[in-house]
Write a protein that holds these residues in place. Structure first.
Motif, PDB file in Angstrom:
ATOM      1  N   THR A 146     -75.050 -24.974   4.314  1.00 15.64           N
ATOM      2  CA  THR A 146     -73.611 -24.731   4.224  1.00 15.64           C
ATOM      3  C   THR A 146     -73.219 -23.601   5.171  1.00 15.64           C
ATOM      4  O   THR A 146     -74.051 -22.803   5.588  1.00 15.64           O
ATOM      5  CB  THR A 146     -73.205 -24.356   2.791  1.00 15.64           C
ATOM      6  N   GLN A 147     -71.923 -23.560   5.511  1.00 15.16           N
ATOM      7  CA  GLN A 147     -71.387 -22.515   6.387  1.00 15.16           C
ATOM      8  C   GLN A 147     -70.267 -21.787   5.652  1.00 15.16           C
ATOM      9  O   GLN A 147     -69.470 -22.400   4.949  1.00 15.16           O
ATOM     10  CB  GLN A 147     -70.815 -23.121   7.666  1.00 15.16           C
ATOM     11  N   ARG A 148     -70.204 -20.508   5.841  1.00 13.71           N
ATOM     12  CA  ARG A 148     -69.126 -19.729   5.241  1.00 13.71           C
ATOM     13  C   ARG A 148     -67.847 -19.796   6.074  1.00 13.71           C
ATOM     14  O   ARG A 148     -66.739 -19.793   5.550  1.00 13.71           O
ATOM     15  CB  ARG A 148     -69.553 -18.252   5.092  1.00 13.71           C
ATOM     16  N   GLU A 149     -68.001 -19.803   7.398  1.00 15.67           N
ATOM     17  CA  GLU A 149     -66.844 -19.772   8.284  1.00 15.67           C
ATOM     18  C   GLU A 149     -66.263 -21.172   8.462  1.00 15.67           C
ATOM     19  O   GLU A 149     -66.989 -22.170   8.460  1.00 15.67           O
ATOM     20  CB  GLU A 149     -67.234 -19.204   9.649  1.00 15.67           C
ATOM     21  N   ILE A 150     -64.960 -21.225   8.656  1.00 16.32           N
ATOM     22  CA  ILE A 150     -64.285 -22.491   8.915  1.00 16.32           C
ATOM     23  C   ILE A 150     -64.440 -22.812  10.398  1.00 16.32           C
ATOM     24  O   ILE A 150     -64.043 -22.024  11.255  1.00 16.32           O
ATOM     25  CB  ILE A 150     -62.786 -22.410   8.547  1.00 16.32           C
ATOM     26  N   PRO A 151     -65.017 -23.948  10.746  1.00 15.42           N
ATOM     27  CA  PRO A 151     -65.199 -24.291  12.158  1.00 15.42           C
ATOM     28  C   PRO A 151     -63.864 -24.376  12.897  1.00 15.42           C
ATOM     29  O   PRO A 151     -62.899 -24.978  12.409  1.00 15.42           O
ATOM     30  CB  PRO A 151     -65.884 -25.667  12.098  1.00 15.42           C
ATOM     31  N   GLY A 152     -63.820 -23.755  14.063  1.00 16.43           N
ATOM     32  CA  GLY A 152     -62.570 -23.694  14.807  1.00 16.43           C
ATOM     33  C   GLY A 152     -62.072 -25.038  15.283  1.00 16.43           C
ATOM     34  O   GLY A 152     -60.866 -25.253  15.424  1.00 16.43           O
ATOM     35  N   GLU A 153     -62.986 -25.982  15.546  1.00 14.13           N
ATOM     36  CA  GLU A 153     -62.579 -27.275  16.088  1.00 14.13           C
ATOM     37  C   GLU A 153     -62.070 -28.230  15.019  1.00 14.13           C
ATOM     38  O   GLU A 153     -61.554 -29.302  15.330  1.00 14.13           O
ATOM     39  CB  GLU A 153     -63.748 -27.930  16.834  1.00 14.13           C
ATOM     40  N   ALA A 154     -62.215 -27.862  13.758  1.00  9.04           N
ATOM     41  CA  ALA A 154     -61.849 -28.769  12.667  1.00  9.04           C
ATOM     42  C   ALA A 154     -60.344 -28.752  12.431  1.00  9.04           C
ATOM     43  O   ALA A 154     -59.754 -27.705  12.195  1.00  9.04           O
ATOM     44  CB  ALA A 154     -62.592 -28.382  11.394  1.00  9.04           C
ATOM     45  N   GLU A 155     -59.731 -29.944  12.468  1.00  6.35           N
ATOM     46  CA  GLU A 155     -58.277 -30.045  12.341  1.00  6.35           C
ATOM     47  C   GLU A 155     -57.835 -30.402  10.927  1.00  6.35           C
ATOM     48  O   GLU A 155     -56.760 -29.993  10.496  1.00  6.35           O
ATOM     49  CB  GLU A 155     -57.756 -31.130  13.291  1.00  6.35           C
ATOM     50  N   THR A 156     -58.620 -31.195  10.229  1.00  5.60           N
ATOM     51  CA  THR A 156     -58.215 -31.693   8.926  1.00  5.60           C
ATOM     52  C   THR A 156     -59.069 -31.080   7.821  1.00  5.60           C
ATOM     53  O   THR A 156     -60.144 -30.533   8.074  1.00  5.60           O
ATOM     54  CB  THR A 156     -58.362 -33.223   8.864  1.00  5.60           C
ATOM     55  N   VAL A 157     -58.592 -31.202   6.592  1.00  6.28           N
ATOM     56  CA  VAL A 157     -59.319 -30.671   5.440  1.00  6.28           C
ATOM     57  C   VAL A 157     -60.711 -31.299   5.351  1.00  6.28           C
ATOM     58  O   VAL A 157     -61.722 -30.608   5.181  1.00  6.28           O
ATOM     59  CB  VAL A 157     -58.534 -30.938   4.140  1.00  6.28           C
ATOM     60  N   SER A 158     -60.778 -32.619   5.473  1.00  3.43           N
ATOM     61  CA  SER A 158     -62.072 -33.295   5.338  1.00  3.43           C
ATOM     62  C   SER A 158     -63.030 -32.875   6.443  1.00  3.43           C
ATOM     63  O   SER A 158     -64.233 -32.695   6.191  1.00  3.43           O
ATOM     64  CB  SER A 158     -61.888 -34.815   5.347  1.00  3.43           C
ATOM     65  N   HIS A 159     -62.524 -32.704   7.654  1.00  2.00           N
ATOM     66  CA  HIS A 159     -63.377 -32.280   8.771  1.00  2.00           C
ATOM     67  C   HIS A 159     -63.953 -30.893   8.498  1.00  2.00           C
ATOM     68  O   HIS A 159     -65.160 -30.652   8.652  1.00  2.00           O
ATOM     69  CB  HIS A 159     -62.557 -32.288  10.063  1.00  2.00           C
ATOM     70  N   ARG A 160     -63.094 -29.971   8.062  1.00  5.40           N
ATOM     71  CA  ARG A 160     -63.547 -28.603   7.787  1.00  5.40           C
ATOM     72  C   ARG A 160     -64.582 -28.589   6.667  1.00  5.40           C
ATOM     73  O   ARG A 160     -65.635 -27.949   6.775  1.00  5.40           O
ATOM     74  CB  ARG A 160     -62.349 -27.723   7.407  1.00  5.40           C
ATOM     75  N   LEU A 161     -64.291 -29.298   5.583  1.00  6.64           N
ATOM     76  CA  LEU A 161     -65.181 -29.248   4.431  1.00  6.64           C
ATOM     77  C   LEU A 161     -66.492 -29.974   4.682  1.00  6.64           C
ATOM     78  O   LEU A 161     -67.549 -29.527   4.234  1.00  6.64           O
ATOM     79  CB  LEU A 161     -64.471 -29.817   3.203  1.00  6.64           C
ATOM     80  N   LEU A 162     -66.450 -31.091   5.386  1.00  8.73           N
ATOM     81  CA  LEU A 162     -67.694 -31.796   5.700  1.00  8.73           C
ATOM     82  C   LEU A 162     -68.600 -30.953   6.591  1.00  8.73           C
ATOM     83  O   LEU A 162     -69.827 -30.936   6.411  1.00  8.73           O
ATOM     84  CB  LEU A 162     -67.382 -33.136   6.371  1.00  8.73           C
ATOM     85  N   LEU A 163     -68.015 -30.237   7.548  1.00  8.60           N
ATOM     86  CA  LEU A 163     -68.808 -29.359   8.404  1.00  8.60           C
ATOM     87  C   LEU A 163     -69.322 -28.157   7.621  1.00  8.60           C
ATOM     88  O   LEU A 163     -70.504 -27.796   7.710  1.00  8.60           O
ATOM     89  CB  LEU A 163     -67.984 -28.900   9.606  1.00  8.60           C
ATOM     90  N   ARG A 164     -68.452 -27.526   6.843  1.00  6.23           N
ATOM     91  CA  ARG A 164     -68.858 -26.353   6.063  1.00  6.23           C
ATOM     92  C   ARG A 164     -69.939 -26.711   5.042  1.00  6.23           C
ATOM     93  O   ARG A 164     -70.840 -25.910   4.782  1.00  6.23           O
ATOM     94  CB  ARG A 164     -67.653 -25.745   5.346  1.00  6.23           C
ATOM     95  N   ALA A 165     -69.848 -27.910   4.479  1.00 10.17           N
ATOM     96  CA  ALA A 165     -70.814 -28.331   3.470  1.00 10.17           C
ATOM     97  C   ALA A 165     -72.111 -28.836   4.097  1.00 10.17           C
ATOM     98  O   ALA A 165     -73.046 -29.189   3.365  1.00 10.17           O
ATOM     99  CB  ALA A 165     -70.206 -29.421   2.593  1.00 10.17           C
ATOM    100  N   GLY A 166     -72.188 -28.868   5.427  1.00 15.79           N
ATOM    101  CA  GLY A 166     -73.389 -29.348   6.092  1.00 15.79           C
ATOM    102  C   GLY A 166     -73.619 -30.833   5.881  1.00 15.79           C
ATOM    103  O   GLY A 166     -74.756 -31.302   5.890  1.00 15.79           O
ATOM    104  N   MET A 167     -72.531 -31.598   5.708  1.00 14.43           N
ATOM    105  CA  MET A 167     -72.666 -33.026   5.419  1.00 14.43           C
ATOM    106  C   MET A 167     -72.607 -33.900   6.660  1.00 14.43           C
ATOM    107  O   MET A 167     -73.051 -35.056   6.629  1.00 14.43           O
ATOM    108  CB  MET A 167     -71.610 -33.458   4.411  1.00 14.43           C
ATOM    109  N   ILE A 168     -72.018 -33.398   7.748  1.00 12.99           N
ATOM    110  CA  ILE A 168     -72.018 -34.131   9.006  1.00 12.99           C
ATOM    111  C   ILE A 168     -72.354 -33.155  10.128  1.00 12.99           C
ATOM    112  O   ILE A 168     -72.186 -31.939   9.986  1.00 12.99           O
ATOM    113  CB  ILE A 168     -70.664 -34.810   9.306  1.00 12.99           C
TER     114      ILE A 168
END
Length: 565
Positions: free
Chosen positions: A10-32
């Motif tokens: 998992t990541q604590r920081e919100i990825p800068g390239e993520a535009e949508t809620v699902s994109h941010r959460l999937l990246l933060r959760a280490g799911m994609i």
């Protein structure tokens, strides 16, 4: 599954390239994990959800009398040339050459392939109906991948194709799929609505999209709360009203110094915007055209493109407008020798004001049929909030949604093209009538998150959650806690409950934050404090409060929670 062994972090920081809620959460959760633009690896947790979605889809496709097959990703370009749809897909179609310099396409969809396949096996009306589906990777060279899994270049799709003997049979297949889709979304724990839609590059007589409503959706849905009408903006119709009937008056040129915008000309002349003619210049497949709509309306470019049956449509540039002998801001269709496409609203009006094709001057009393004759008249106007519903007279509203499925009535075009014909009971040869039905699996996963989350993370619907239970062990250096946590993990797993066990040597804050971020439906917390109080903390991800349950009663509490959701 032990979280200490899980591949991905998992990541604590919100990825800068993520535009949508699902994109941010999937990246933060280490799911994609992104490999390149619009291309993602599904990590173990996300892939478990994807598999559950695919299992639900297979259940419903099979129940609707469809058979699963697997068709090639590599497709001969000749199939696309034969159907003529290669031009419609344009640059979105991946092309490559093999070592013998034969051109191939990477399948963005499989209508051509399945119709060619059907032509080899369907011979008689006794062979119909047929319903064939697959769940497979598709590739489209999207110019602007966005939103994580919302718009990608490589994606997993369920596509189903029906072959019927007549329109009545197609209607049966179509309605079976509509109901199957409703079942799929319900079983996935999603709220989806069916709306009328544009058929796009697929073509066909009728189509419906299934939308999951979400603020981040890239599609605008026009709907009427009065009668339930709903349609994609590219398809939505509305009551345009009409300008008062009157006798056609002689044309008259008037000065309109410095006035070019519709609202400015209307105000200057003391007239309603509905009395203006709005001209917009386009180039359709290389041909310059004028699109005309009433001044109070806007042109819908998808409707216009479909009316023209154009593969490519773009706004004309200044040089092209000048070369056509037109003056931007003071143009009209009068005297134009090229194609004029007029919205059907123009037919109902009289004595319009349009440009005089001279800077700072306009013409009064322009009338269709007398002063200009369109090449074609059609509905090319955009519905919008506040317009009148064509069905019940109510007021239209709008919301945003994510398309998670699309069904089309294709008709006979592809069957005729590829020879998918059958012999009827009288010995006559007829083309099969086709339908096609698609669900984007990754997009559905993203839509589930868009519809189910809070400021802490994902809230998975139980049927598609990677795991049903997130077991959090705190103070695992305490032998009694560790022993009880291990026993609970083993007992739950043995009973068929899917458990993600956080056995890491991390602080309570880290573990709770990760549990909220990952979003499993039920969290069990076992710690020295919970055992001192007599049991295990049981908390639903969707609720703030937890319940203290005895160790002996945990299994029953979990099963009850699973049943209730």
């Amino acid at each position: 599954m032990r979280l200490s062994l899980l591949f991905g972090k998992t990541q604590r920081e919100i990825p800068g390239e993520a535009e949508t809620v699902s994109h941010r959460l999937l990246l933060r959760a280490g799911m994609i994990n992104q490999l390149t633009a619009g291309v993602y690896t599904y990590m173990p947790l996300a892939w478990r959800s994807v598999r559950k979605i695919m299992d639900i889809i297979r259940d419903e496709m099979d129940a609707a009398g469809s058979q699963e097959i697997a068709m090639p990703v590599l497709q001969p370009i000749e199939l696309w040339e034969k159907s003529g749809r290669g031009a419609a897909f344009g640059d979105n179609l991946f092309r490559l050459e093999d070592r013998k310099e034969r051109t191939l396409a990477l399948g963005p969809t499989h209508e051509e392939v399945v119709t060619d396949l059907a032509s080899h096996y369907i011979q008689s009306y006794r062979d119909l109906p047929q319903r064939l589906y697959q769940i497979q990777t598709k590739l489209r060279d999207e110019p602007r991948p966005r939103g994580g899994l919302i718009r990608v270049r490589e994606f997993i799709m369920k596509d189903m194709y029906s072959f019927d003997a007549d329109e009545a049979g197609l209607e049966v297949s179509y309605q079976l799929m509509v109901q199957a889709y409703k079942n799929i979304y319900r079983r996935c724990g999603l709220k989806a609505m069916a709306i009328e839609a544009d058929s796009g590059a697929i073509g066909g007589k009728a189509s419906h999209e299934f939308m999951v409503l979400a603020e981040s959706g890239e599609d605008e849905v026009i709907f009427c709360s009065g009668c339930g009408y709903a349609a994609n903006k590219e398809k939505a119709v509305f009551n345009k009203g009409s300008v008062a009937t009157e006798e056609a008056r002689p044309t008259e040129e008037v000065a309109t110094p410095g006035k070019e915008a519709i609202e400015d000309v209307a105000a200057f002349l003391g007239m309603a915007e509905a009395q203006m003619l709005k001209c917009v210049f386009y180039v359709a497949d290389g041909e310059f055209i004028i699109a005309v709509v009433r001044g109070d309306l806007e042109i819908n470019e998808v409707k216009l493109k479909n009316t023209l049956k154009a593969a490519d449509l773009r706004l004309a540039v200044a040089e092209e407008v000048k070369a056509a002998g037109l003056v931007a801001g003071s143009a009209s269709p009068v005297g134009f020798s090229g194609k004029v496409i007029a919205d059907d609203s123009v037919v109902e009006g009289y004595n319009y004001v349009g440009g005089a094709n001279v800077t700072g001057r306009h013409m009064r009393n322009l009338n269709l049929g007398r002063d200009f004759t369109p090449y074609k008249t059609a509905d090319i106007a955009s519905a919008a909030v506040g317009k009148t519903c064509a069905r019940c007279g109510g007021t239209l509203d709008a919301t945003r949604g994510i398309e998670v499925g699309h069904v089309f009535k294709l008709g006979t075009f592809l069957a005729e093209t590829f020879g998918a014909v059958y012999t009827d009971a009288e010995g006559n040869q007829k083309p099969c009538i086709m339908g096609c039905y698609g669900i984007g699996v990754g997009r559905l996963l993203a839509a589930a998150i868009e519809q189910n989350h809070d400021d802490k993370g994902i809230i998975w619907p139980l049927p598609i959650a990677p795991y049903q239970v997130h077991l959090v062990g705190l103070g695992l250096d305490n032998e009694a806690v560790k022993a009880q946590a291990e026993k609970l993990y083993a007992d739950l797993t043995a009973s068929g409950i899917e458990v993600l066990y956080d056995d890491r040597a991390e602080s309570p804050g880290v573990k709770f934050n990760d549990a909220d971020l990952l979003g499993m439906p039920l969290r069990l917390t076992i710690s020295p404090r919970s055992l001192d109080k007599g049991g295990v903390e049981v908390k639903r991800r969707s609720e703030k409060a937890f319940e203290l349950v005895s160790v002996e009663g945990v299994m029953a509490a979990v099963k009850a929670a699973m049943t209730a959701q």
